[in-house]
Enzyme design. Structure first.
Site, mmCIF file in Angstrom:
data_model
loop_
_atom_site.group_PDB
_atom_site.id
_atom_site.type_symbol
_atom_site.label_atom_id
_atom_site.label_comp_id
_atom_site.label_asym_id
_atom_site.label_seq_id
_atom_site.Cartn_x
_atom_site.Cartn_y
_atom_site.Cartn_z
ATOM 1 N N GLY A 307 45.286 37.890 28.302
ATOM 2 C CA GLY A 307 45.035 38.889 29.327
ATOM 3 C C GLY A 307 44.398 38.267 30.556
ATOM 4 O O GLY A 307 44.628 37.102 30.891
ATOM 5 N N SER A 308 43.527 39.025 31.207
ATOM 6 C CA SER A 308 43.020 38.630 32.524
ATOM 7 C C SER A 308 42.109 37.415 32.522
ATOM 8 O O SER A 308 41.841 36.845 33.585
ATOM 9 C CB SER A 308 42.307 39.810 33.180
ATOM 10 O OG SER A 308 43.229 40.843 33.463
#
Length: 729
Positions: A307-308
């Protein structure tokens, strides 16, 4: 008649002569022809041998705290034949059931075991529950044996105890997945135990000698002796205290969010020495069979879409290539890829309008990173940086079954998704190594879990130094990226990492929330949330990564679940390391030390007091075993640094033990020792650096060494009141 007698005499004499010749010839064959053969057989009969068991090497943390060691244990076995001949079957079953906790049905099967011909066995091991028992349990069995023997008037009741060595893990669940365990047969199964099995297990020795008929060693007999070579001692890089901080923080996450698993790694970014590695749920390697599935080390074996948190890689690459202007504007919301029907969207529907790229980083805008990585860097450069940061290959950490991850980017959509951490699978240890490279000036280092290996006999020690894999980005880029990531944490309005902010320290970090693949598509209710960061930004001492798999609330992200745990771990770790806090400027640009007000905890329950201090990310120590806070030090409303430990007094003075006073001012230390009733003898000025309990003239005293904070002259040195109070003590 005489002739007949003479013939019989001759016949008898001839037979005797023949027998004598046969005997002589047989003796000749045995003594001369086959002498060597029979001598060798005799030596075997005379000889006896004993095995000398080697002790397995200890495993310790970086400070020498023992994590795994050998200790004396006992194995229980029974003699079914003797037990049944003496009519002790029910007595033995009842006694062993009470002592060992083994079911009576299982014990009955052991105590009444028979051969195929129907006769009772003479020996049967009590493996499940009676193997490698502790001395206290063995003593109970000895006592039971004696009492039963006297009661039934039999010499031997048919229970045997064999002494051997047992692997023991004194800190139980602490770092259990990392350390690993041995099974009941002594085979190394996981972790350090398995990876360094050759060094740890040593080599058994033996002694062979000749004995007489009473099994007594012959004084002039041959002796063959080979000493046992004990296993080598393995010292890990982990820090017992930081490991505890990490596990404590993960336990809070599990308690609140009940995830499938939670994993955290703490490391020194300058050396990539692993300071802590923990997983939830836990297991106790002393009783591994109770929860063996929890021995799995997600930190090196599990693959997650990051993810981020992966945006850090895209950001570093863009900064290195001169493609990131923090003040440049772009239109957030969505990004359309040619030939792909579905556009890539930001987490906030419609985005935040036209914003700067730095604001895009703070908001964790997917569109910003697709523009940077897909549109500007391009596929070839992006994949080159991903590879150079170590993704897609094993880090080489000294632990078995490490996974290399999956980075297989072929199509435009896959490349675009990878810029913000979707469509790639990485291990937590890869994430830590990559972010450590950004923190330490751009150097990708091999993660190091072992500090040294020492031979217990020769004391020869093999040490392990940091290993540079490659320079990934420049020091200048490293510094810039750190400053940008710091704003993700410090911006209380836009920063997704604001829950990781630590007053008084500069912290860089990034949150992550990734959808899990469910079948052939992404789930809308199953997420992996995470946070990764380091501190202090200007001189990084620790990098921490926390990943939580499937928290029970699908609406929470890494900023809410993992960031507070990061804050708790880093704050306590920096305090332990003695890392100086940063300072903030007041309205007149004069430097002032950051402080926090101590809440009033008196008369609260211990649980309430702990909750209030945890909410403020303040460290504390319980003094006593009571359930209510009777007194606190420092007092309520005191202005202290955020790293100051708060002492919660829960019992009367006569019941109190001496707590850890490290980091306290002399005034606070005097107050605590006065409560306990122990004399304090200080040396130096400033804050307590170390302490040692001693006896002086038959009186218990506590000697403490003080030093100015962070190596400088203290602005609050001992005043006259402190000195007078010391003299009065």
């Amino acid at each position: 008649m005489k002739k007949r007698i003479r013939l019989r005499t001759l016949l008898f004499g001839g037979i005797m002569t023949l027998l004598f010749l046969i005997l002589i010839s047989r003796i000749y064959v045995v003594q001369v022809v086959e002498g060597a053969k029979w001598y060798d057989l005799a030596k075997i009969r005379w000889s006896a041998a004993e095995q000398l068991v080697a002790k397995r090497g200890t495993i310790t943390d970086r400070s020498g705290n023992v994590l795994a060691m050998d200790t004396i244990a006992y194995n229980v076995s029974v003699n079914p034949q003797m037990i049944n001949e003496n009519g002790l079957t029910e007595d033995i079953i009842d006694g062993l059931h009470e002592i060992l906790g083994i079911s009576k049905d299982e014990l009955r099967g052991i105590v009444t075991a028979k051969k195929e011909d129907g006769t009772y066995l003479k020996n049967r091991e009590v493996r499940n529950g009676g193997w490698q028992i502790e001395k206290s349990v063995a003593d109970e069995i000895r006592k039971f044996r004696v009492e039963l023997s006297e009661e039934k008037e039999v010499y031997d009741v048919g229970i045997d105890l064999a002494e051997n060595l047992k692997r023991y893990y004194p800190r139980k669940t602490l770092a259990s997945q990392l350390v690993g365990f041995l099974d009941r047969d002594g085979a190394a199964m996981t972790g350090i135990e398995a990876f360094f099995d050759d060094q740890l297990r040593g080599e058994d020795g033996y002694i062979k000698y000749e004995k007489d008929g009473k099994r007594v060693q012959l004084a002039e007999g041959d002796v063959e002796y080979k000493p046992a070579a004990d296993g080598q001692q393995v010292q890990l890089t982990i820090d017992n205290d930081i490991q505890h901080y990490v596990e404590e923080a993960l336990q809070e996450i599990v308690k609140q969010y009940a995830p499938k698993s939670a994993t955290a790694i703490a490391a020194d970014p300058n050396t990539m020495e692993i300071l802590a590695m923990a997983n939830m749920p836990q297991y106790d390697p002393n009783e591994y069979w109770k929860n063996n599935s929890s021995s799995y080390n997600h930190a090196i074996k599990s693959l997650y879409e990051p993810g981020s948190t992966f945006k850090i890689v895209t950001l570093a690459a863009a900064v290195e290539e001169g493609l990131f202007d923090p003040d440049e504007l772009y239109k957030s919301g969505e990004f359309k890829i040619k030939g792909v029907a579905q556009p890539i969207r930001d987490i906030k529907r419609g985005g935040w309008g036209t914003i700067t790229f730095l604001e895009g980083l703070k908001y964790s805008s997917n569109v910003a990173f697709v523009k940077l990585g897909y549109e500007r860097l391009g596929s070839e450069k992006l994949q080159s940086y991903i590879s150079n940061f170590g993704f897609g290959t094993k880090t080489g950490i000294e632990l078995g079954s490490e996974q290399k991850g999956v980075v297989n980017l072929r199509y435009p959509l896959e490349i675009a998704n990878a810029t913000f951490g979707q469509g790639v699978s990485v291990t937590p240890i890869q994430q830590v190594a990559a972010v450590a490279a950004i923190a330490n000036g751009g150097k990708l280092l091999k993660p190091q879990i072992v500090k040294s290996i020492t031979d217990p006999l020769t004391k020869a020690t093999q040490t392990f130094e940091p290993q540079l894999v490659r320079q990934v980005i420049s020091e200048e880029t490293s510094k810039k990226v750190g400053e940008y990531l710091e704003q993700v944490v410090s911006d209380m309005d836009k920063g997704t990492g604001k829950n990781a902010y630590i007053e008084g320290y500069r912290v860089a970090g990034k949150t992550g929330t990734a959808q899990k693949v469910d079948g052939k598509s992404y789930s809308t209710s199953k997420f992996v949330v995470s946070f990764i960061g380091y501190a202090p930004v200007d001189d990084p001492k620790i990098v921490v990564y926390i990943v939580v798999d499937e928290p029970n609330d699908p609406l929470v992200g890494g900023g809410k679940v993992a960031a507070p745990a990061f804050k708790q771990i880093v704050l306590k770790s920096l305090r332990k390391m003695g890392v100086a806090p940063n300072y903030s400027a007041d309205s007149e640009n004069a430097l002032k030390e950051v402080t926090i007000t101590v809440p009033d905890l008196t008369d609260l329950s211990v649980a309430q007091a702990k909750a209030e201090l945890n909410a403020k990310a303040m460290t504390y120590e319980l003094v006593g075993n009571g359930k209510t806070v009777l007194q606190q030090i420092p007092a309520a409303s005191s202005a202290v640094h955020p790293t100051q430990r708060i002492y919660l007094i829960t019992e009367q003075r006569e019941k109190l033990a001496i707590p850890d006073l490290t980091g306290l001012s002399l005034r606070d230390a005097l107050e605590i020792t006065s409560l306990i009733g122990i004399r304090l003898i200080p040396e130096g000025q400033g804050y307590i650096l170390s302490q040692k309990e001693e006896t002086l003239n038959n009186v218990r005293v506590l000697k403490v060494v003080l030093a100015p904070p962070f190596g400088e002259a203290s602005s609050s040195e001992l005043d006259e009141a402190d000195q007078q109070e010391t003299a009065n003590q």
